[in-house]
Every structure is written in C-alpha cells, then in structure tokens.
Design an enzyme around this catalytic site. Structure first.
Site, PDB file in Angstrom:
ATOM      1  N   CYS A  54      -1.646   1.643  -1.658  1.00 23.93           N
ATOM      2  CA  CYS A  54      -0.495   0.903  -1.145  1.00 23.93           C
ATOM      3  C   CYS A  54      -0.919  -0.388  -0.449  1.00 23.93           C
ATOM      4  CB  CYS A  54       0.317   1.780  -0.191  1.00 23.93           C
ATOM      5  SG  CYS A  54      -0.648   2.489   1.170  1.00 23.93           S
ATOM      6  N   HIS A 289       0.772   3.926   5.884  1.00 26.66           N
ATOM      7  CA  HIS A 289       1.292   3.411   4.615  1.00 26.66           C
ATOM      8  C   HIS A 289       1.580   1.925   4.768  1.00 26.66           C
ATOM      9  CE1 HIS A 289       3.390   3.250   0.834  1.00 26.66           C
ATOM     10  NE2 HIS A 289       4.507   2.871   1.416  1.00 26.66           N
TER      11      HIS A 289
END
Length: 773
Positions: A54, A289
């Site tokens: 990510c 994330h």
C-alpha cells in the site's frame, strides 16, 4: 430486567399502571453490495495490494498524477516496456485495477522495508539511470530538485562558511509545530554556537557564531515528508507523533519578505504552491496502512486512492482527515440504551505532501496521450492489454468451458524413451482443446478431424483412469451413446476428482500405407495393450504400435526374424518402487490378468554374453536403473528444437531404421536439457570438469568412490575423499563429506533446497577410514 424491578413503585417505571417505552429509530445507509467500478465512478483506477504494497501504491499514484513526469517516463527509449511504463499505461487506459507485481519484482531488494521517502528516492534513482543519454535526461532534477545553503557566520569577526546542498524532498519536523509554516520556521531556525560550543574558524580560532539553513531555490514539484516517527528515549522505542498538524491549501514560501530564502537566491520566480496530494499513514509505528488524497487536475474535486478502490472525496474530508488529532465520538452501536459514547484518538495522519508551484502549473499539467508513447511500445502495450483482457474473460467464462487433452500415437512415440520411461505420456505436452461444455461430443470429433486430418469415422476415443497403483492408463472406449452427450456431462461422468480437464486417447488403426482406416469392431475378448521394445545393448526403451498377431508382429516391428524368441514383461508400477513382472507366453493375455491400457515391454532373451557385457541385460534391471539414476535438470529453452526433417516421420513407410534416426534426433535434445551425469572435479582445479560418470542416486559412498577409482586407475578406492558443491558460491564446500556420513549419492548432491551435479575428489595418502582430521 426482572419483573419485580418493573413492578417496584420505587423504581418509577410504572406510573398509574402505565409503562411508557420510548424507541429511538436510526435509519442506516443502505449497503450496496454490487461490485464497485472505480473507473466508472471516478474515471480513475486503483492498484492491487499484493501484500504490504500500500505504501508503494500510494506513492505510485502521486507520481502518475504528475503528467509531466508520466510523459517523461513514456518517452524513455527502450526495446521492451519498462515496468513503470507498462504500469502507467494500464493506469491510463485499463478499466480495472492494475497489478504492480512486475514493478515490485524489478526493484525487489531495494524497496521492501523502506518508508515512503526512501522508496521515492530508490525509484527516482533508477529512473535517472534509465534516462541518461536520452531526450528526457534531467527530468527528475527539473521537477523535484531544489537547493539550500548551509552556513556558519561568525558574529565578532568577518568569517562565513557556506555549502550548497541539493534536495529532491524535504523532511519537516512536526512535533511542536502547528502547521507547515511552523515547520519551515523550525527548518531555517538559527542555532547559536556560544560558550563551550563555539565554532573554530580558520585563522580566527574559537568564535561565537550562528548556524543555519536558507533556501536558494525551490523545485516546481515540492515533496514534503513529515517526520511522524521519532525515538522516545524514555520508552526506548520508536513512537508515532499524532499531534494535530494543519496543511494549507496554498503554501507561500516567499512570505514575510522571503524569510526562508538566502540573500543569494533569485527572486524572479514566485514560490506560491498549491496542494496537489496528501499521502496518509493510518496506524502505529510497526503496523498500519497507506492511502492518498489527490487532486489530479488541481480542481476542487479530491479523490481518495486506497489500493484497488478510488472514491470521490469532499474538500473538507480530504483536508481534515489527514491531520485531525482531536478526540472524536464513536458511533453508538446500541441506540436507545443509556450508554455514553466513548472517545478515541484518530491515528490517520498526513505523512507526505505534494505541492505544485503555481507558475509551473501549465507546464506540469500537460496533455498526455498515446502519441507520447513510442509506436513499438504502444503496439506491445496494447497487445499485452488485450492478452490480459482475454485471460480475464477466459477466466470469467471458465465455468462454461472444459479442456480436452487428446493423446495420439505420435505423442507416445515422441515421449517414451526420452522424457517418459514409466507409464505412457506427459499430458501437459499433448494437444489441448478449449471446448464449450454444451457442445455435443460428435461435433468435437469434427474439430479433431480438422486438427489432425483424421476423418470422424476413423476415430475411437478412450477415457483415461488412475489406477490404485498410481499409474494412469487408457481405461475404456467411449460408447456410441456417450458420444452423443454434451462434453460437460461426459467430463463429470469420467472425472471423479472434478478436474477441469477431460483426458482422452485417440486410437487410430493405420493401414500399410500409413493412412487411417476405420477401427475394427471391438469385442469383449479384445484388449488394448501398449508394447515397448527394450534394446539392452543400446539401453533404449521405445514404443511400438499395437500389433494384431502379437509375437510375429512384434518381431516384425523390431526388425527381428519372424521366429525370434522374445521375452515379455508387464510394467505394473514405478512408485514408490519399480514392479515389472515376467509374462508367461504360454498363457493367454486374459489368463495373465492383462486388461485395457496395460503396458508390455519386450526384448530378446538375455544371453550369457549380454549378461556380462550389458549393464542392464533385461527390462526390470533397466527400469530400476532409470528409476534410481541421478538426473540433473538444466532449465534451458531452445525454440528451434522442433525443426524436424519431415522425411523422418512421413513417407511411404516407417521402417525401424528410420524410426531409430527419429529417436536419436530427439535424444540429443533430451540430453541437452537433462544431464544424467555427475561431473567430478579435482579439488586442486575446482573450476574444471575432470570427468563425468553416469551413476545411480541410490549408490553409497563406497560405491561412488569405487567408480571414481576405476575411472582414474586407482587401486585403492578408500583413499578417495569427496567434497560437495556449494550451489550459491559455485565453489567446493569448506567441509568434505564425512565418510559414511550420508547414505546415498542423492544426499551428497543436495545443497539446502537445490540439487547439484558436481562433486570434488582428492586422493589421500592413507585410506579415508583411517584418516583423522
């Protein structure tokens, strides 16, 4: 609640025998479970998260949405597309989220375990190297490079030291800073060098001085990395700074009469910047994330790029979410109950900011279309895109199709004795058909007729079956009724393992002119057998066609005299051990318990001379050798291998001599790909092969040294010591093989999970069992 509580007047629930119940109704948003189409909803597509990617995904989206950068990447001249060129092309023209596997593999080892700043620098360095000597050389510097000046200036004497430093991004401290301006204030903050920390000036000795940084120029694209993580000395660990930090939509670095600029800095360029993207980290130090908010065209509309999903975001959410640090109320999961909402701290924080200078906006946000990609790259990328879409369509429609693998006599001839010794064929190397399940089998036979040139009436198909001894043989022919059924139904009947494939054997009855004729009617007494001829002198095993008059035809096919005595063996199984039993020729095949699909190996009887001269005088000993021999597979692909001389396999007749030539041709290819020899090297000359021996992997240490001693002419094999090969360093291992420390040759050749075909030897002065280190 107990009823006693409800009826208790002191509790106040009942008033005048009446209980009032209040209900709070909350209308929840209806969930839409339809697949979300990012391209349709936003005009953009996301990137697949392929396991902790990510961070890279967010960075790649920010770089892609700088059109000038994208155009420069497209214009890098290459014979094949760079992974980044292919990725950008798919982001621009694909309708689905894009995989980044090819890119991650190209930079593997350089990007994992890096933060965004390090990852950005690695990618830009690789691109700079690719751009050298091309029309786009210097693009990275033109877009991202700025300069600042380090200075130390004495306060009491006339002495000043300066140094010019270039940067592609800036790291800003955020602890104790309210916003980006406060971070820049801290960046150029003057440090006083006084007292014990005086500056040693040349010719002036220790002097009071001031130390600082001032900027000479800023780049068109300003990348700011916010220092969200720092080391906490009290806790002895890294911590994340979750303080509120405001991000201005416009950033004026000429403010307060250019307080951030050096007196030597040029003032012709206005350093007014507009926020283009915000890369956000959600989570804590060791887990989290990444996603990005980007304004692709610097309009009022923001988009959130969260791996595969791209969504439109309103202006306030795009700016507030990345830096809000205050506590906020959690949604109540049980409305109506008297439970106070708890509060939690938001951990989604801006980690990287991308600003575009207003004066360079028109240049940076240029038009990028297919004309900016060189024609050969464009053709190749379009082809890759079509193949990808075709594979996706094929996968989506896979449930409507089945794969039929058809084995012919030609496949058996080509494989047996080269890469197949046991059983009959490798199904992965035969012709496959991708057929709709609803197609009647009779129509499929017409497809076979077109492909192989065999008329439908001359075809007879057999189903394969896996036996209890783990062999795989033709089991029974299809019935006329089955040939009228849809292929999908036939596959389900024949395939108990629910495999997507239907495997068939095509039986063709050849005439003397090698033209097919209708197969003879099959009775209950008929058996389909496969015959392999073994030549003990050549150590070759070959397939022969199915004979009608067994013994005479076998002799005829082998080139023997019609009355030649031959020995028959049934090949039963090969795993975990070889089982090959002699067949009594006086018994019928039924009496010998032979059935459809069985394999018969035959040879001339082993004579007294052959027992002495041949290493493997009969079929069982040869199959045992093949099962145990050491084979080292070289992964070499030669595209022109199959350029066969058609005269070898076609013509008026297929004599045994012609067939032998055909076999030898293929055998050369097989030996080229698979090395059956162990290469021995003298420990004194570890780079050169001394000799090669073909050995069984079941040989013991003493067996191997006896073979080596015999080859080099040494009387005492116990004086030979062996050393294994290191597959990684391509050198002998430091330690020799301990005498009788391993059971078999196969263990001597294993290095971790790799198999080698090299052993080193040395001749000792005394026998190895007596040798002590």
């Amino acid at each position: 609640m107990p009823l006693s509580e409800l009826y208790n007047p002191g509790r106040g629930y009942l008033v005048n025998d009446t209980c009032i119940v209040e209900a709070k109704v909350v209308v929840l948003k209806i969930m839409d479970f339809q697949p979300y189409d990012s391209r349709k909803e936003t005009g953009y597509v996301g990137l697949k998260n392929q396991g902790a990617t990510c961070c890279m995904n967010s960075l790649l989206q920010t770089l892609y949405h700088i059109p000038y950068f994208r155009k420069a990447v497209y214009r890098i001249p290459t014979s094949i597309p760079l992974p980044l060129q292919s990725l950008f092309y798919k982001l621009q023209y694909s309708d689905n989220c894009v995989a980044i596997k090819e890119l991650t593999e190209s930079v593997r080892g350089d990007t994992y375990d890096h933060d965004v700043q390090e990852l950005n620098r690695v990618l830009c360095e690789k691109l700079e190297n690719k751009m050298k000597g091309t029309a786009v050389e210097g693009t990275i510097q033109q877009l991202f490079e700025g300069h600042y000046m380090n200075y130390i200036e004495c306060t009491n004497v006339d002495h000043k030291s300066t140094g010019k430093v270039s940067f592609n991004d800036l790291q800003l401290n955020i602890k104790g800073c309210r916003d980006v301006y406060a971070s820049f204030d801290k960046y150029v903050e003057v440090e006083r060098l006084e007292g014990d920390n005086k500056y040693h000036a040349d010719k002036h000795g220790l002097q009071d001085a001031k130390k600082g940084v001032l900027f000479l120029d800023f780049p068109p694209v300003l990348q700011l990395h916010l220092k969200r993580f720092e080391y906490d000395f009290m806790r002895d660990t890294m911590v994340k700074i979750n303080d509120r930090y405001e991000i201005p939509l416009q950033l004026d670095l000429d403010r307060e009469d250019g307080k951030y600029l050096s007196p030597e800095a040029g003032r012709r360029v206005c350093n007014l910047y507009t926020l283009h993207g915000v890369l956000v980290h959600s989570g804590e130090v060791h887990s989290g994330h990444y996603y990005a908010f980007i304004r692709p065209t610097l309009s009022e509309q923001w988009f959130k790029f969260d791996d595969e999903r791209v969504t439109q975001e309103d202006f306030k959410r795009a700016l507030e979410e990345p830096y809000s640090g205050e506590e906020e109320e959690s949604p109540q999961t049980n409305p109506g109950f008297n439970n106070k909402p708890f509060k939690f701290t938001k951990y989604s924080k801006a980690y990287m900011l991308v600003y575009i200078r207003e004066s360079d906006k028109d240049k940076i946000f240029c038009n990028v279309d297919e004309k900016d990609i060189s024609e050969h790259l464009r053709i190749r990328l379009k082809k890759e895109q079509k193949e990808l879409e075709h594979e996706k369509k094929k996968k989506a429609e896979a449930h409507l199709y089945t794969i039929i693998k058809v084995v012919r006599n030609e496949d058996l001839f080509e494989q047996i004795g080269r890469d197949i010794y046991f059983d009959l064929v490798n199904h992965n190397k035969v012709r496959s058909f991708h057929i709709q399940k609803q197609m009647p089998f009779n129509l499929f036979k017409e497809e076979v007729a077109k492909e192989f040139g065999v008329p439908v009436q001359f075809q007879r198909f057999w189903l394969w079956a896996k036996r209890q001894n783990h062999t795989y043989r033709p089991h029974r022919p299809l019935t006329l009724q089955e040939e009228t059924q849809p292929i999908g139904q036939l596959r389900e009947v024949s395939n108990k393992a629910h495999n997507a494939e239907l495997k068939l054997f095509l039986e063709i009855e050849p005439a003397p002119e090698l033209h097919p004729i209708p197969p003879p009617d099959r009775t209950k007494e008929d058996i389909l057998l496969f015959f392999k001829l073994y030549d003990a002198e050549k150590e070759e095993l070959r397939l022969v066609v199915k004979p009608l008059e067994i013994l005479k035809k076998l002799n005829e096919m082998a080139g023997f005299s019609p009355n030649e005595e031959i020995e028959l063996y049934e090949e039963i199984k090969f795993e975990p051990t070889v089982m090959c039993e002699h067949i009594d020729k006086k018994l019928t095949f039924r009496a010998s318990q032979l059935e459809d699909g069985d394999i018969i190996c035959f040879q001339k009887p082993a004579s007294a001379d052959s027992m002495t001269l041949c290493r493997y005088p009969d079929v069982p000993s040869f199959l045992e050798y093949v099962h145990n021999r050491q084979v080292f597979v070289k992964q070499i692909v030669i595209s022109s291998v199959f350029g066969l001389n058609k005269e070898l396999v076609t013509g008026n007749s297929l004599s045994w001599m012609t067939f032998s030539v055909f076999i030898i041709y293929f055998k050369r290819f097989f030996l080229f790909c698979c090395d059956r020899f162990v290469h021995f090297r003298s420990l004194e000359k570890p780079k050169e092969d001394d000799f090669c021996l073909e050995l069984s992997k079941a040989l013991t240490y003493d067996d191997v040294t006896k073979n080596v001693a015999c080859h080099i002419g040494l009387d005492d094999p116990t004086k030979i010591r062996l050393t294994p090969h290191d597959c990684y360093s391509q050198q002998p291992k430091p330690q020799a093989i301990k005498y009788q420390g391993v059971d078999h040759l196969s263990e001597m050749l294993i290095h971790y999970n790799q198999t080698s075909n090299i052993l080193y030897y040395e001749v000792l002065d005394i026998p190895l069992p007596e040798f002590k280190v």
